[in-house]
Design a protein around this motif. Sequence first.
Motif, PDB file in Angstrom:
ATOM      1  N   VAL A 424       0.844  -1.196   0.000  1.00  0.00           N
ATOM      2  CA  VAL A 424       0.000   0.000   0.000  1.00  0.00           C
ATOM      3  C   VAL A 424       0.871   1.235   0.000  1.00  0.00           C
ATOM      4  O   VAL A 424       1.783   1.368   0.854  1.00  0.00           O
ATOM      5  CB  VAL A 424      -0.954  -0.006   1.214  1.00  0.00           C
ATOM      6  CG1 VAL A 424      -1.860   1.215   1.177  1.00  0.00           C
ATOM      7  CG2 VAL A 424      -1.782  -1.289   1.229  1.00  0.00           C
ATOM      8  N   ARG A 425       0.669   2.139  -0.954  1.00  0.00           N
ATOM      9  CA  ARG A 425       1.407   3.392  -0.994  1.00  0.00           C
ATOM     10  C   ARG A 425       0.943   4.312   0.134  1.00  0.00           C
ATOM     11  O   ARG A 425      -0.240   4.419   0.405  1.00  0.00           O
ATOM     12  CB  ARG A 425       1.215   4.077  -2.355  1.00  0.00           C
ATOM     13  CG  ARG A 425       1.780   3.278  -3.519  1.00  0.00           C
ATOM     14  CD  ARG A 425       1.539   4.016  -4.822  1.00  0.00           C
ATOM     15  NE  ARG A 425       2.093   3.263  -5.944  1.00  0.00           N
ATOM     16  CZ  ARG A 425       3.348   3.376  -6.357  1.00  0.00           C
ATOM     17  NH1 ARG A 425       4.169   4.214  -5.742  1.00  0.00           N
ATOM     18  NH2 ARG A 425       3.785   2.666  -7.391  1.00  0.00           N
ATOM     19  N   THR A 426       1.873   5.046   0.732  1.00  0.00           N
ATOM     20  CA  THR A 426       1.579   5.940   1.881  1.00  0.00           C
ATOM     21  C   THR A 426       1.836   7.392   1.503  1.00  0.00           C
ATOM     22  O   THR A 426       2.421   8.162   2.273  1.00  0.00           O
ATOM     23  CB  THR A 426       2.416   5.533   3.092  1.00  0.00           C
ATOM     24  OG1 THR A 426       3.809   5.582   2.714  1.00  0.00           O
ATOM     25  CG2 THR A 426       2.069   4.124   3.543  1.00  0.00           C
ATOM     26  N   GLY A 427       1.469   7.792   0.301  1.00  0.00           N
ATOM     27  CA  GLY A 427       1.704   9.163  -0.155  1.00  0.00           C
ATOM     28  C   GLY A 427       0.907  10.186   0.617  1.00  0.00           C
ATOM     29  O   GLY A 427       1.346  11.314   0.830  1.00  0.00           O
ATOM     30  N   GLU A 428      -0.313   9.869   1.054  1.00  0.00           N
ATOM     31  CA  GLU A 428      -1.170  10.798   1.792  1.00  0.00           C
ATOM     32  C   GLU A 428      -1.307  10.306   3.219  1.00  0.00           C
ATOM     33  O   GLU A 428      -1.482   9.115   3.473  1.00  0.00           O
ATOM     34  CB  GLU A 428      -2.539  10.897   1.135  1.00  0.00           C
ATOM     35  CG  GLU A 428      -2.481  11.459  -0.301  1.00  0.00           C
ATOM     36  CD  GLU A 428      -3.856  11.559  -0.899  1.00  0.00           C
ATOM     37  OE1 GLU A 428      -4.816  11.222  -0.172  1.00  0.00           O
ATOM     38  OE2 GLU A 428      -3.973  11.948  -2.075  1.00  0.00           O
ATOM     39  N   PRO A 430      -3.718  10.712   5.703  1.00  0.00           N
ATOM     40  CA  PRO A 430      -4.926   9.990   6.157  1.00  0.00           C
ATOM     41  C   PRO A 430      -4.975   8.551   5.638  1.00  0.00           C
ATOM     42  O   PRO A 430      -5.339   7.630   6.338  1.00  0.00           O
ATOM     43  CB  PRO A 430      -6.067  10.819   5.600  1.00  0.00           C
ATOM     44  CG  PRO A 430      -5.499  12.181   5.423  1.00  0.00           C
ATOM     45  CD  PRO A 430      -4.070  11.970   5.013  1.00  0.00           C
ATOM     46  N   LEU A 431      -4.547   8.395   4.377  1.00  0.00           N
ATOM     47  CA  LEU A 431      -4.576   7.030   3.815  1.00  0.00           C
ATOM     48  C   LEU A 431      -3.543   6.151   4.491  1.00  0.00           C
ATOM     49  O   LEU A 431      -3.775   4.975   4.758  1.00  0.00           O
ATOM     50  CB  LEU A 431      -4.327   7.094   2.305  1.00  0.00           C
ATOM     51  CG  LEU A 431      -4.338   5.762   1.545  1.00  0.00           C
ATOM     52  CD1 LEU A 431      -5.690   5.094   1.712  1.00  0.00           C
ATOM     53  CD2 LEU A 431      -4.001   5.979   0.092  1.00  0.00           C
ATOM     54  N   ALA A 432      -2.354   6.757   4.774  1.00  0.00           N
ATOM     55  CA  ALA A 432      -1.314   5.983   5.452  1.00  0.00           C
ATOM     56  C   ALA A 432      -1.728   5.591   6.847  1.00  0.00           C
ATOM     57  O   ALA A 432      -1.388   4.520   7.340  1.00  0.00           O
ATOM     58  CB  ALA A 432      -0.026   6.802   5.492  1.00  0.00           C
ATOM     59  N   ALA A 433      -2.466   6.505   7.525  1.00  0.00           N
ATOM     60  CA  ALA A 433      -2.916   6.161   8.883  1.00  0.00           C
ATOM     61  C   ALA A 433      -4.002   5.112   8.873  1.00  0.00           C
ATOM     62  O   ALA A 433      -4.138   4.314   9.795  1.00  0.00           O
ATOM     63  CB  ALA A 433      -3.415   7.436   9.591  1.00  0.00           C
ATOM     64  N   ALA A 434      -4.779   5.107   7.809  1.00  0.00           N
ATOM     65  CA  ALA A 434      -5.914   4.163   7.774  1.00  0.00           C
ATOM     66  C   ALA A 434      -5.534   2.795   7.323  1.00  0.00           C
ATOM     67  O   ALA A 434      -6.182   1.808   7.666  1.00  0.00           O
ATOM     68  CB  ALA A 434      -7.001   4.718   6.858  1.00  0.00           C
ATOM     69  N   ALA A 435      -4.454   2.684   6.505  1.00  0.00           N
ATOM     70  CA  ALA A 435      -4.121   1.387   5.912  1.00  0.00           C
ATOM     71  C   ALA A 435      -2.792   0.887   6.439  1.00  0.00           C
ATOM     72  O   ALA A 435      -1.861   1.645   6.610  1.00  0.00           O
ATOM     73  CB  ALA A 435      -4.054   1.495   4.404  1.00  0.00           C
ATOM     74  N   PRO A 436      -2.655  -0.441   6.686  1.00  0.00           N
ATOM     75  CA  PRO A 436      -1.351  -0.987   7.080  1.00  0.00           C
ATOM     76  C   PRO A 436      -0.425  -1.040   5.888  1.00  0.00           C
ATOM     77  O   PRO A 436      -0.839  -0.937   4.742  1.00  0.00           O
ATOM     78  CB  PRO A 436      -1.706  -2.404   7.567  1.00  0.00           C
ATOM     79  CG  PRO A 436      -2.972  -2.735   6.853  1.00  0.00           C
ATOM     80  CD  PRO A 436      -3.713  -1.445   6.691  1.00  0.00           C
ATOM     81  N   LYS A 437       0.875  -1.169   6.192  1.00  0.00           N
ATOM     82  CA  LYS A 437       1.870  -1.198   5.142  1.00  0.00           C
ATOM     83  C   LYS A 437       1.815  -2.492   4.340  1.00  0.00           C
ATOM     84  O   LYS A 437       2.080  -2.500   3.156  1.00  0.00           O
ATOM     85  CB  LYS A 437       3.265  -0.980   5.707  1.00  0.00           C
ATOM     86  CG  LYS A 437       3.459   0.418   6.301  1.00  0.00           C
ATOM     87  CD  LYS A 437       4.888   0.584   6.781  1.00  0.00           C
ATOM     88  CE  LYS A 437       5.090   2.005   7.333  1.00  0.00           C
ATOM     89  NZ  LYS A 437       6.474   2.207   7.828  1.00  0.00           N
ATOM     90  N   ALA A 438       1.522  -3.590   4.980  1.00  0.00           N
ATOM     91  CA  ALA A 438       1.495  -4.868   4.267  1.00  0.00           C
ATOM     92  C   ALA A 438       0.511  -5.811   4.939  1.00  0.00           C
ATOM     93  O   ALA A 438       0.366  -5.787   6.151  1.00  0.00           O
ATOM     94  CB  ALA A 438       2.890  -5.507   4.254  1.00  0.00           C
ATOM     95  N   ILE A 439      -0.131  -6.606   4.136  1.00  0.00           N
ATOM     96  CA  ILE A 439      -1.084  -7.601   4.634  1.00  0.00           C
ATOM     97  C   ILE A 439      -0.688  -8.939   4.038  1.00  0.00           C
ATOM     98  O   ILE A 439      -0.541  -9.089   2.829  1.00  0.00           O
ATOM     99  CB  ILE A 439      -2.536  -7.265   4.211  1.00  0.00           C
ATOM    100  CG1 ILE A 439      -2.942  -5.894   4.781  1.00  0.00           C
ATOM    101  CG2 ILE A 439      -3.509  -8.343   4.697  1.00  0.00           C
ATOM    102  CD1 ILE A 439      -4.314  -5.449   4.327  1.00  0.00           C
ATOM    103  N   THR A 440      -0.457  -9.888   4.902  1.00  0.00           N
ATOM    104  CA  THR A 440      -0.054 -11.214   4.475  1.00  0.00           C
ATOM    105  C   THR A 440      -1.029 -12.231   5.036  1.00  0.00           C
ATOM    106  O   THR A 440      -1.334 -12.186   6.240  1.00  0.00           O
ATOM    107  CB  THR A 440       1.359 -11.533   4.939  1.00  0.00           C
ATOM    108  OG1 THR A 440       2.243 -10.530   4.449  1.00  0.00           O
ATOM    109  CG2 THR A 440       1.799 -12.902   4.418  1.00  0.00           C
ATOM    110  N   GLY A 441      -1.514 -13.090   4.224  1.00  0.00           N
ATOM    111  CA  GLY A 441      -2.459 -14.096   4.740  1.00  0.00           C
ATOM    112  C   GLY A 441      -2.940 -14.994   3.653  1.00  0.00           C
ATOM    113  O   GLY A 441      -2.543 -14.832   2.505  1.00  0.00           O
ATOM    114  N   PRO A 442      -3.704 -15.904   4.029  1.00  0.00           N
ATOM    115  CA  PRO A 442      -4.213 -16.843   3.066  1.00  0.00           C
ATOM    116  C   PRO A 442      -5.211 -16.219   2.100  1.00  0.00           C
ATOM    117  O   PRO A 442      -5.895 -15.304   2.459  1.00  0.00           O
ATOM    118  CB  PRO A 442      -4.878 -17.942   3.906  1.00  0.00           C
ATOM    119  CG  PRO A 442      -5.255 -17.237   5.163  1.00  0.00           C
ATOM    120  CD  PRO A 442      -4.204 -16.186   5.395  1.00  0.00           C
TER     121      PRO A 442
END
Length: 442
Positions: A424-428, A430-442
């Motif tokens: 996930v790009r963290t350019g903005e 609010p978006l960076a605060a709302a989304a994690p950097k990476a999601i790993t899972g099945p």
Amino acid sequence: MTVAAAAPKPIDDFALWFDSFLQPTVLIEFAALAVAVLLAWGLAALVRRSVAAGQNPSSVLFGRRLVDGVLFPVLLLLLGYVARAALALWVPLAAFKVIIPVLVSLVVIRVGVKVLQVAFAQAPWVRALERTISWVAWLAMVLWVSGLLPVVLAELDQITWKVGSSTLSVRTLIEGGLTAGAVLILTLWISSAIEARLLKHAAGSDLSLRKAVSNATRALLMFVGLIIALSAVGIDLTALSVLGGAIGVGLGFGLQKLASNYVSGFVILAERSMRIGDMVRVDNFEGRITDINARYTLIRSASGRESIVPNELLIINRVENLSLADARVWLSTVVSVGYDSDVDLVIRLLTEAAAAQPRVLKDPGPSAALSAFGADGLEFTVGYWINDPENGQLNIRSAINLAILDALRRHGVEIPYPQRVLHVRTGEAPLAAAAPKAITGP
């Protein structure tokens, strides 16, 4: 059309005929009939045991039971004639004037019915034709016994009309039709007997060749029988030249496909490119050939569905014959395991799981190999051979898959789930605060 003004009188005295049944000599006639029945039964049973061991229950001569076939009534009729000739020298006959016509009618009915049942086993119109034969035979018997048969024939012979240079009567047409029917039934009987003898104990390519000979023989005999029947009716065969020309034109235009299918059927049977019992794939339909007829071929899949394929398609289209050269079929299964798995252990488990199935051939035996580096794990392909594809392929594939799954679980070999990583790009902010950097899972 002309009709006779006066008909001839019956030749029998019915009162005197009925009075003769009250005489004691009638008991002697019935005793002779009983002896004839026992002798016919014994002779038919003896012939069945000595000549027809293992005979097909649908046989015209013997049938399912002794009295079902043609042999028993024919023997009884012959013995009835012998008994009548012997008794006529000593006693006046009364009962045998009825017995002989009844036996003749029984033979006619039994021959017609059995031949039609064997030649056209599945035809829906056979039952109606059997009833017609029975009614005609019994009606002729009643007219014969009552003495009215010569009277009726004489009356029918007087009803005439002219067709061109020929004079026809109702009696001529009836007699010709009966003669034609007898000839055709005899032809069907001979062709059915030849077919049963040709196809007996035949299998594989030999069965296909004999089927071709049987079809050709039946067609030839039916053609000869039709010619004889037309001659018996009184039709001038020279008139068939015009009909033959019309049929030729029809085959050239409207009946091209029908003629092509018939010719293709004889070509398939003659050259034996496909045989009864072969596993084939035609137009994405796979199954076993169960019958090759003159016009179409019947293919039955492992699931029980049947496909009727015109023979022309088997000639002009690509057909995969899975059992022409070798009945063995190669199947495979792809298995994915984790990258940290023991490769040698996995290969051994896959090979053992396939070799444990009784339908899998030992020579050549099953084998497993690392076939690809997948996105989620190592991909192994296990291949194996079977020689009975007619028993199904999905069931053996399922059994091997279950054995592989059980073996991998017992030895702790991981079967990985699909893995995906989201960046996930963290350019903005609010978006960076709302989304994690990476999601790993099945």
